[in-house]
Design a protein around this motif. Structure first.
Motif, mmCIF file in Angstrom:
data_model
loop_
_atom_site.group_PDB
_atom_site.id
_atom_site.type_symbol
_atom_site.label_atom_id
_atom_site.label_comp_id
_atom_site.label_asym_id
_atom_site.label_seq_id
_atom_site.Cartn_x
_atom_site.Cartn_y
_atom_site.Cartn_z
ATOM 1 N N VAL B 155 43.785 25.241 49.210
ATOM 2 C CA VAL B 155 43.073 26.144 50.122
ATOM 3 C C VAL B 155 44.038 26.751 51.132
ATOM 4 C CG1 VAL B 155 41.357 26.254 51.965
ATOM 5 C CG2 VAL B 155 40.859 25.006 49.876
ATOM 6 N N SER B 156 44.898 25.906 51.727
ATOM 7 C CA SER B 156 45.765 26.438 52.784
ATOM 8 C C SER B 156 46.729 27.467 52.221
ATOM 9 C CB SER B 156 46.513 25.304 53.485
ATOM 10 O OG SER B 156 47.297 24.601 52.562
ATOM 11 N N VAL B 157 47.319 27.152 51.059
ATOM 12 C CA VAL B 157 48.276 28.079 50.479
ATOM 13 C C VAL B 157 47.566 29.340 49.992
ATOM 14 C CG1 VAL B 157 49.929 28.358 48.625
ATOM 15 C CG2 VAL B 157 49.889 26.260 49.891
ATOM 16 N N ASN B 158 46.324 29.170 49.540
ATOM 17 C CA ASN B 158 45.549 30.299 49.044
ATOM 18 C C ASN B 158 45.301 31.326 50.131
ATOM 19 O OD1 ASN B 158 44.326 31.599 47.002
ATOM 20 N ND2 ASN B 158 42.450 30.405 47.044
ATOM 21 N N TYR B 159 44.980 30.848 51.347
ATOM 22 C CA TYR B 159 44.765 31.777 52.445
ATOM 23 C C TYR B 159 46.070 32.319 52.961
ATOM 24 C CZ TYR B 159 39.825 31.241 52.683
ATOM 25 O OH TYR B 159 38.506 31.299 52.378
ATOM 26 N N TRP B 160 47.138 31.654 52.575
ATOM 27 C CA TRP B 160 48.458 32.065 53.044
ATOM 28 C C TRP B 160 48.935 33.239 52.189
ATOM 29 C CZ3 TRP B 160 53.605 29.930 51.374
ATOM 30 C CH2 TRP B 160 54.594 30.216 52.301
ATOM 31 N N ARG B 161 48.860 33.120 50.850
ATOM 32 C CA ARG B 161 49.313 34.180 49.943
ATOM 33 C C ARG B 161 48.555 34.087 48.611
ATOM 34 N NH1 ARG B 161 52.799 37.463 51.798
ATOM 35 N NH2 ARG B 161 53.113 38.041 49.659
ATOM 36 N N THR B 162 48.424 35.217 47.903
ATOM 37 C CA THR B 162 47.905 35.126 46.534
ATOM 38 C C THR B 162 48.325 36.276 45.637
ATOM 39 O OG1 THR B 162 46.129 33.592 46.152
ATOM 40 C CG2 THR B 162 45.638 35.837 45.593
ATOM 41 N N LEU B 163 48.748 35.959 44.421
ATOM 42 C CA LEU B 163 49.208 36.981 43.482
ATOM 43 C C LEU B 163 48.981 36.583 42.029
ATOM 44 C CD1 LEU B 163 50.858 39.714 43.362
ATOM 45 C CD2 LEU B 163 52.885 38.325 43.096
ATOM 46 N N HIS B 164 49.094 35.281 41.747
ATOM 47 C CA HIS B 164 49.018 34.745 40.393
ATOM 48 C C HIS B 164 47.666 35.078 39.752
ATOM 49 C CE1 HIS B 164 49.155 31.696 37.238
ATOM 50 N NE2 HIS B 164 50.422 31.501 37.525
ATOM 51 N N PRO B 165 47.616 35.359 38.426
ATOM 52 C CA PRO B 165 46.325 35.589 37.782
ATOM 53 C C PRO B 165 45.458 34.342 37.852
ATOM 54 C CG PRO B 165 48.082 35.422 36.163
ATOM 55 C CD PRO B 165 48.739 35.502 37.496
ATOM 56 N N LYS B 166 44.147 34.578 37.961
ATOM 57 C CA LYS B 166 43.214 33.445 38.017
ATOM 58 C C LYS B 166 43.111 32.784 36.641
ATOM 59 C CE LYS B 166 41.533 33.919 42.275
ATOM 60 N NZ LYS B 166 42.834 34.288 42.816
ATOM 61 N N THR B 167 42.711 31.495 36.647
ATOM 62 C CA THR B 167 42.576 30.787 35.365
ATOM 63 C C THR B 167 41.483 31.397 34.511
ATOM 64 O OG1 THR B 167 41.934 29.091 36.907
ATOM 65 C CG2 THR B 167 43.178 28.392 34.948
ATOM 66 N N SER B 168 40.538 32.137 35.152
ATOM 67 C CA SER B 168 39.395 32.639 34.407
ATOM 68 C C SER B 168 39.825 33.586 33.287
ATOM 69 C CB SER B 168 38.449 33.376 35.354
ATOM 70 O OG SER B 168 39.165 34.383 36.019
ATOM 71 N N VAL B 169 41.131 33.889 33.172
ATOM 72 C CA VAL B 169 41.600 34.744 32.097
ATOM 73 C C VAL B 169 41.437 34.048 30.741
ATOM 74 C CG1 VAL B 169 44.024 34.025 32.111
ATOM 75 C CG2 VAL B 169 43.455 36.318 31.410
ATOM 76 N N VAL B 170 41.469 32.687 30.737
ATOM 77 C CA VAL B 170 41.497 31.977 29.457
ATOM 78 C C VAL B 170 40.279 32.269 28.561
ATOM 79 C CG1 VAL B 170 41.572 29.708 28.368
ATOM 80 C CG2 VAL B 170 43.054 30.217 30.299
ATOM 81 N N PRO B 171 39.024 32.165 29.067
ATOM 82 C CA PRO B 171 37.888 32.418 28.167
ATOM 83 C C PRO B 171 37.831 33.865 27.675
ATOM 84 C CG PRO B 171 37.175 31.369 30.210
ATOM 85 C CD PRO B 171 38.587 31.778 30.409
ATOM 86 N N THR B 172 38.460 34.808 28.386
ATOM 87 C CA THR B 172 38.348 36.209 28.010
ATOM 88 C C THR B 172 39.437 36.656 27.040
ATOM 89 O OG1 THR B 172 39.737 36.948 29.816
ATOM 90 C CG2 THR B 172 37.400 36.738 30.294
ATOM 91 N N LEU B 173 40.363 35.729 26.701
ATOM 92 C CA LEU B 173 41.445 36.115 25.789
ATOM 93 C C LEU B 173 40.876 36.452 24.411
ATOM 94 C CD1 LEU B 173 44.330 33.562 26.393
ATOM 95 C CD2 LEU B 173 44.271 35.965 27.007
ATOM 96 N N PRO B 174 41.447 37.457 23.737
ATOM 97 C CA PRO B 174 41.024 37.712 22.363
ATOM 98 C C PRO B 174 41.402 36.533 21.473
ATOM 99 C CG PRO B 174 42.929 39.043 22.940
ATOM 100 C CD PRO B 174 42.448 38.414 24.202
#
Lengths: 227, 219
Positions: B155-174
């Motif tokens: 949480v602390s680092v998340n409010y500090w910075r964010t750029l990485h893709p979310k994990t939710s990409v996995v179910p949407t992969l072809p």
């Protein structure tokens, strides 16, 4: 509950009595904190003025460094005279002993911070009086989080080899949330236009952190300190 | 080495040998082209890193509160694996980031929190190695605190910075990308389980030899 508080108060009183007689930890920690701030000043002051926005970071790094030093010294004293064993042998709740040690540590760090904050306001032109109560709340919450983990780790490292170097090695990665929340929250208060909502968010995160780690420390102190 | 471990190791070895062909069969990603394929090793490593951290935390809790000596060996094995797979994730991540984002390292939430959890487990191993007698218990406390710290770090680092893709990409992969991904995850999982049980067995044997030495001294 009253027995718990009584034991904790007795431990605090014992530590204060020892400390008042020698002033060893207070004097060395205070001087160390001032030296660290000066070293930062030589790193960050250009043309007679501090680089903008470093005051919050310097404040919290100094708190962490001097806190580590104080933790190490406090428990080193207990180890040399083997008094920690005596303390643990006393017919008292182990968590109460931890609570007393933590309270003593908080008193010491509050004293150091009472010198540190004005010093940083003075040397780095930080507006420490812009929102004094919120700054105090943030410092209190952050210090509690740092000291809660630090006291437990320092106590359990008393018997370990290479404890001097292991304490910061274990403590700093673990207290990174405190550092981030403390620095960001303080920076929000030190802005030209203090961002009170942001500071409040970080204070709330710290309070939550404190609640979890004080509980966890009270809970694990007994099994960790039993041979 | 038990039969189960032999089967796991053999299967993992076969899957890793086949992995280059499976990954090669996956299509190119639209914007990143070939470069994204490091993902098929990066993400499974990161997952095994997290799995190692969780196993180490849970086993440490069982050791500390349940006085189960066997759990301590599991905790050591899992912590070492967390460091190994964490290192893999932290090496493959910047390699990918250099091509995808143009920089080796960004202070993004996920990268920073992975680095911090990785550091906690390196500290765990340092404490075990240099802590002297009683270090097993101390490091169990550290692992427990480390596990409790993960949400705060995140949480602390998340409010500090964010750029990485979310994990939710996995179910949407072809499917054509999903199959190689799950293939690699499974291969990494087999390797993780095999190494975990091997290392835990070794640790238990080491503890037993230590205990025998001590009883020999006393006799």
């Amino acid at each position: 509950m009253t027995a718990f508080l009584r034991v904790a108060a007795l431990v605090v009183r014992k530590d204060l009595t020892v400390e008042v007689r020698s002033l060893e930890v207070v004097a060395t920690t205070l001087f160390f904190a001032v030296t660290v701030v000066l070293i930062f000043a030589f790193g960050f002051v250009r043309e007679g003025l501090a680089v903008e926005g470093v005051a919050a970071a310097i404040l919290w790094i100094t708190v962490a460094f001097s806190g580590t030093l104080a933790l190490g010294r406090t428990f080193e004293r207990e180890r040399q005279a083997d008094t920690l064993r005596a303390l643990l042998l006393a017919p008292a709740d182990r968590p109460a002993i931890y609570a007393g040690k933590l309270a003593g540590m908080l008193l010491l760090m509050a004293l150091v911070e009472a010198v540190l904050v004005p010093l940083i306001g003075l040397l780095f032109q930080a507006p420490i009086l812009a929102a004094p109560l919120r700054l105090a709340a943030l410092l209190a919450a952050g210090t509690l989080g740092f000291a809660a983990i630090g006291t437990l780790f320092a106590a359990m490292l008393v018997r370990a080899r290479s404890r001097d170097v292991l304490l910061p090695v274990l403590l700093y990665p673990m207290t990174v949330p405190v550092m981030i929340a403390g620095v960001r929250g303080t920076a929000a208060l030190f802005q030209a236009e203090p961002d009170l909502d942001l500071a409040q968010f970080w204070t709330a995160l710290l309070v939550f952190f404190d609640a979890v780690f004080v509980t966890l420390a009270l809970w694990t102190f007994e099994p960790l300190m039993t041979d | 080495m038990t039969t189960a471990v032999k089967v796991q190791l053999g299967l993992a070895a076969a899957m890793f040998a086949a992995a280059p062909w499976v990954i090669n069969a996956a299509p190119y990603e639209a914007t990143m082209g070939l470069v994204y394929k490091i993902y098929f090793f990066h993400m499974p490593s990161a997952w095994m890193f997290l799995l190692g951290a969780i196993v180490a935390g849970v086993a440490s809790g069982r050791f500390l509160f349940g006085k189960r000596q066997a759990s301590d060996a599991t905790a050591v094995a899992a912590a070492e694996l967390a460091v190994v797979f964490g290192l893999l994730a932290l090496v493959t991540g910047p390699l990918w980031a250099r091509k995808a984002w143009g920089v080796w390292w960004v202070w993004d939430a996920r990268l920073t929190s992975s680095l911090l959890v990785f550091l906690i487990f390196v500290a765990y191993l340092l404490l075990r190695r240099f802590g002297g007698p009683g270090a097993d218990k101390l490091s169990a406390g550290l692992a427990l605190f480390g596990m409790a710290n993960v949400p705060f770090i995140y949480v602390s680092v998340n409010y500090w910075r964010t750029l990485h893709p979310k994990t939710s990409v996995v179910p949407t992969l072809p499917v054509s990308m999903g199959i190689p991904l799950w293939f690699c995850v499974f291969a990494f999982l087999l390797l993780f389980l095999a190494l975990l049980s091997l290392r835990a067995t070794l640790e238990r044997q080491r503890a037993r030899v230590d205990a025998l030495y001590l009883s020999l001294d006393e006799a």
